[in-house]
Design a protein around this motif. Sequence first.
Motif, PDB file in Angstrom:
ATOM      1  N   GLY A  74      -3.508 -45.805 -33.286  1.00 58.98           N
ATOM      2  CA  GLY A  74      -3.727 -44.457 -33.796  1.00 58.98           C
ATOM      3  C   GLY A  74      -2.487 -43.594 -33.772  1.00 58.98           C
ATOM      4  O   GLY A  74      -2.395 -42.612 -34.517  1.00 58.98           O
ATOM      5  N   GLY A  75      -1.497 -43.930 -32.947  1.00 59.30           N
ATOM      6  CA  GLY A  75      -0.285 -43.127 -32.839  1.00 59.30           C
ATOM      7  C   GLY A  75       0.894 -43.669 -33.606  1.00 59.30           C
ATOM      8  O   GLY A  75       1.996 -43.093 -33.546  1.00 59.30           O
ATOM      9  N   LEU A  76       0.699 -44.758 -34.356  1.00 61.79           N
ATOM     10  CA  LEU A  76       1.812 -45.362 -35.079  1.00 61.79           C
ATOM     11  C   LEU A  76       2.021 -44.718 -36.445  1.00 61.79           C
ATOM     12  O   LEU A  76       1.062 -44.339 -37.129  1.00 61.79           O
ATOM     13  N   SER A  77       3.280 -44.639 -36.853  1.00 57.96           N
ATOM     14  CA  SER A  77       3.577 -44.225 -38.224  1.00 57.96           C
ATOM     15  C   SER A  77       3.188 -45.346 -39.177  1.00 57.96           C
ATOM     16  O   SER A  77       2.933 -46.481 -38.762  1.00 57.96           O
ATOM     17  N   ARG A  78       3.174 -45.037 -40.464  1.00 56.79           N
ATOM     18  CA  ARG A  78       2.815 -46.047 -41.459  1.00 56.79           C
ATOM     19  C   ARG A  78       3.780 -47.228 -41.407  1.00 56.79           C
ATOM     20  O   ARG A  78       3.346 -48.386 -41.430  1.00 56.79           O
ATOM     21  N   ASP A  79       5.064 -46.972 -41.306  1.00 61.03           N
ATOM     22  CA  ASP A  79       6.049 -48.053 -41.271  1.00 61.03           C
ATOM     23  C   ASP A  79       5.894 -48.900 -40.018  1.00 61.03           C
ATOM     24  O   ASP A  79       5.991 -50.135 -40.077  1.00 61.03           O
ATOM     25  N   ALA A  80       5.664 -48.244 -38.881  1.00 63.42           N
ATOM     26  CA  ALA A  80       5.504 -48.992 -37.635  1.00 63.42           C
ATOM     27  C   ALA A  80       4.233 -49.834 -37.658  1.00 63.42           C
ATOM     28  O   ALA A  80       4.221 -50.971 -37.164  1.00 63.42           O
ATOM     29  N   LEU A  81       3.165 -49.297 -38.257  1.00 65.69           N
ATOM     30  CA  LEU A  81       1.922 -50.049 -38.371  1.00 65.69           C
ATOM     31  C   LEU A  81       2.116 -51.272 -39.262  1.00 65.69           C
ATOM     32  O   LEU A  81       1.678 -52.377 -38.926  1.00 65.69           O
ATOM     33  N   TYR A  82       2.796 -51.104 -40.388  1.00 70.35           N
ATOM     34  CA  TYR A  82       3.034 -52.232 -41.283  1.00 70.35           C
ATOM     35  C   TYR A  82       3.898 -53.292 -40.610  1.00 70.35           C
ATOM     36  O   TYR A  82       3.690 -54.498 -40.794  1.00 70.35           O
ATOM     37  N   ALA A  83       4.882 -52.857 -39.817  1.00 72.31           N
ATOM     38  CA  ALA A  83       5.730 -53.814 -39.104  1.00 72.31           C
ATOM     39  C   ALA A  83       4.902 -54.617 -38.108  1.00 72.31           C
ATOM     40  O   ALA A  83       5.096 -55.832 -37.953  1.00 72.31           O
ATOM     41  N   LEU A  84       3.965 -53.953 -37.440  1.00 71.65           N
ATOM     42  CA  LEU A  84       3.103 -54.648 -36.484  1.00 71.65           C
ATOM     43  C   LEU A  84       2.154 -55.603 -37.199  1.00 71.65           C
ATOM     44  O   LEU A  84       1.913 -56.724 -36.729  1.00 71.65           O
ATOM     45  N   ARG A  85       1.647 -55.178 -38.341  1.00 67.02           N
ATOM     46  CA  ARG A  85       0.710 -56.027 -39.092  1.00 67.02           C
ATOM     47  C   ARG A  85       1.378 -57.285 -39.621  1.00 67.02           C
ATOM     48  O   ARG A  85       0.696 -58.306 -39.823  1.00 67.02           O
ATOM     49  N   ARG A  86       2.685 -57.244 -39.821  1.00 65.78           N
ATOM     50  CA  ARG A  86       3.385 -58.455 -40.267  1.00 65.78           C
ATOM     51  C   ARG A  86       3.403 -59.525 -39.182  1.00 65.78           C
ATOM     52  O   ARG A  86       3.705 -60.684 -39.460  1.00 65.78           O
ATOM     53  N   ARG A 112       7.635 -65.024 -49.052  1.00 63.18           N
ATOM     54  CA  ARG A 112       8.396 -64.359 -50.117  1.00 63.18           C
ATOM     55  C   ARG A 112       8.239 -62.844 -50.050  1.00 63.18           C
ATOM     56  O   ARG A 112       9.172 -62.102 -50.372  1.00 63.18           O
ATOM     57  N   GLU A 113       7.057 -62.401 -49.630  1.00 69.28           N
ATOM     58  CA  GLU A 113       6.761 -60.967 -49.610  1.00 69.28           C
ATOM     59  C   GLU A 113       7.447 -60.257 -48.445  1.00 69.28           C
ATOM     60  O   GLU A 113       7.885 -59.107 -48.587  1.00 69.28           O
ATOM     61  N   HIS A 114       7.552 -60.920 -47.311  1.00 71.97           N
ATOM     62  CA  HIS A 114       7.976 -60.229 -46.085  1.00 71.97           C
ATOM     63  C   HIS A 114       9.296 -60.722 -45.496  1.00 71.97           C
ATOM     64  O   HIS A 114       9.703 -60.231 -44.441  1.00 71.97           O
ATOM     65  N   THR A 115       9.943 -61.691 -46.138  1.00 72.38           N
ATOM     66  CA  THR A 115      11.222 -62.171 -45.614  1.00 72.38           C
ATOM     67  C   THR A 115      12.236 -62.287 -46.753  1.00 72.38           C
ATOM     68  O   THR A 115      11.869 -62.247 -47.939  1.00 72.38           O
ATOM     69  N   ASP A 116      13.495 -62.445 -46.372  1.00 74.89           N
ATOM     70  CA  ASP A 116      14.560 -62.684 -47.348  1.00 74.89           C
ATOM     71  C   ASP A 116      15.092 -64.109 -47.213  1.00 74.89           C
ATOM     72  O   ASP A 116      16.260 -64.390 -47.511  1.00 74.89           O
ATOM     73  N   LEU A 117      14.244 -65.017 -46.780  1.00 71.07           N
ATOM     74  CA  LEU A 117      14.672 -66.398 -46.585  1.00 71.07           C
ATOM     75  C   LEU A 117      15.008 -67.055 -47.915  1.00 71.07           C
ATOM     76  O   LEU A 117      14.378 -66.769 -48.942  1.00 71.07           O
ATOM     77  N   ALA A 155      -5.873 -71.690 -46.740  1.00 67.00           N
ATOM     78  CA  ALA A 155      -5.885 -70.295 -46.282  1.00 67.00           C
ATOM     79  C   ALA A 155      -5.391 -70.192 -44.842  1.00 67.00           C
ATOM     80  O   ALA A 155      -4.705 -69.228 -44.471  1.00 67.00           O
ATOM     81  N   LEU A 156      -5.705 -71.185 -44.035  1.00 67.68           N
ATOM     82  CA  LEU A 156      -5.227 -71.200 -42.654  1.00 67.68           C
ATOM     83  C   LEU A 156      -3.709 -71.388 -42.608  1.00 67.68           C
ATOM     84  O   LEU A 156      -3.007 -70.712 -41.851  1.00 67.68           O
ATOM     85  N   ALA A 157      -3.200 -72.287 -43.457  1.00 62.97           N
ATOM     86  CA  ALA A 157      -1.744 -72.471 -43.537  1.00 62.97           C
ATOM     87  C   ALA A 157      -1.059 -71.176 -43.952  1.00 62.97           C
ATOM     88  O   ALA A 157       0.008 -70.828 -43.431  1.00 62.97           O
ATOM     89  N   ARG A 158      -1.656 -70.444 -44.891  1.00 61.58           N
ATOM     90  CA  ARG A 158      -1.094 -69.159 -45.318  1.00 61.58           C
ATOM     91  C   ARG A 158      -1.147 -68.139 -44.173  1.00 61.58           C
ATOM     92  O   ARG A 158      -0.205 -67.361 -43.980  1.00 61.58           O
ATOM     93  N   ALA A 159      -2.227 -68.147 -43.398  1.00 58.98           N
ATOM     94  CA  ALA A 159      -2.382 -67.183 -42.304  1.00 58.98           C
ATOM     95  C   ALA A 159      -1.338 -67.382 -41.211  1.00 58.98           C
ATOM     96  O   ALA A 159      -0.978 -66.429 -40.517  1.00 58.98           O
ATOM     97  N   ILE A 160      -0.845 -68.617 -41.051  1.00 56.32           N
ATOM     98  CA  ILE A 160       0.140 -68.887 -39.992  1.00 56.32           C
ATOM     99  C   ILE A 160       1.557 -68.992 -40.543  1.00 56.32           C
ATOM    100  O   ILE A 160       2.472 -69.364 -39.806  1.00 56.32           O
ATOM    101  N   ALA A 161       1.746 -68.646 -41.819  1.00 59.04           N
ATOM    102  CA  ALA A 161       3.057 -68.834 -42.459  1.00 59.04           C
ATOM    103  C   ALA A 161       4.177 -68.105 -41.724  1.00 59.04           C
ATOM    104  O   ALA A 161       5.301 -68.598 -41.637  1.00 59.04           O
TER     105      ALA A 161
END
Length: 272
Positions: A74-86, A112-117, A155-161
């Motif tokens: 509840g106390g996180l900013s939007r950016d901090a919440l998104y970083a945690l959700r990653r 591809r969405e969350h990394t620059d690998l 879907a499980l493989a995607r969840a642990i990517a």
Amino acid sequence: MTEHSDDLLVSLSGVRFAYGEREVLRGIDLTVRRGQVVAIMGGSGCGKTTLLRLIGGQLRASAGQVSVAGHELGGLSRDALYALRRRMGMLFQFGALFTDMSVFDNVAFPLREHTDLPAEMIRDLVRMKLNAVGLRGAEALGPGELSGGMARRVALARAIALDPMLIMYDEPFAGLDPISLGVIGQLIRKLNDALGASSIMVTHDIHESLEIVDYVYFVSDGRIVAQGTPDEIRASADPFVHQFVHAEADGPVPFHYPAVPIGESLLGEGGR
């Protein structure tokens, strides 16, 4: 708030939540420790999936605190919440694969969405994840070419990517045949242990769940009504737990919807 040094990963304290005027959760206290696989069980509509959404940050509690890895959501900013959700993975009910993407591209999507690998590293990581769920040879197939059990494994493989610290499962066994159900159950346990992660599983499948989880919470009417280890749940004399474990038609959850006695109804008293 910094991460705790102990092994507590998820903590809910006095959590309440309502959709408009309808209160769904009425003071939930729940914890998940690092390395644990925890099941949340209860009847349909009791608030189990809402709990996952609160822990994942898609919803915010009306009252109480939801903390993940030492961060009060509840106390996180939007950016901090998104970083945690990653750092969280999610397996949605029935898999929810992208129908216009191949198996390979479905698993590669979060990378591809969350990394620059580089592409070569993403390729190798995707193949490693698919190998972990036994589907490296299916990478070129489309979702429409997969059985229900295969789709759930993709879907499980995607969840642990992204090697998450927390993996959440919304009815991971729904609609599966007994063999696929057993495979998914064992994968949930093995992948959790291999990643050093924690897992929270919303499920109705009591027997498969008790074989793989460390702890169980039962939710009814927006509250935790019972909890314990698999052995404690199996041995429980609690009427609600007994009815749920043994799939009994009547008990604390009644078979009959409230109504006037059948005799009065047939005699026309209280009938429409």
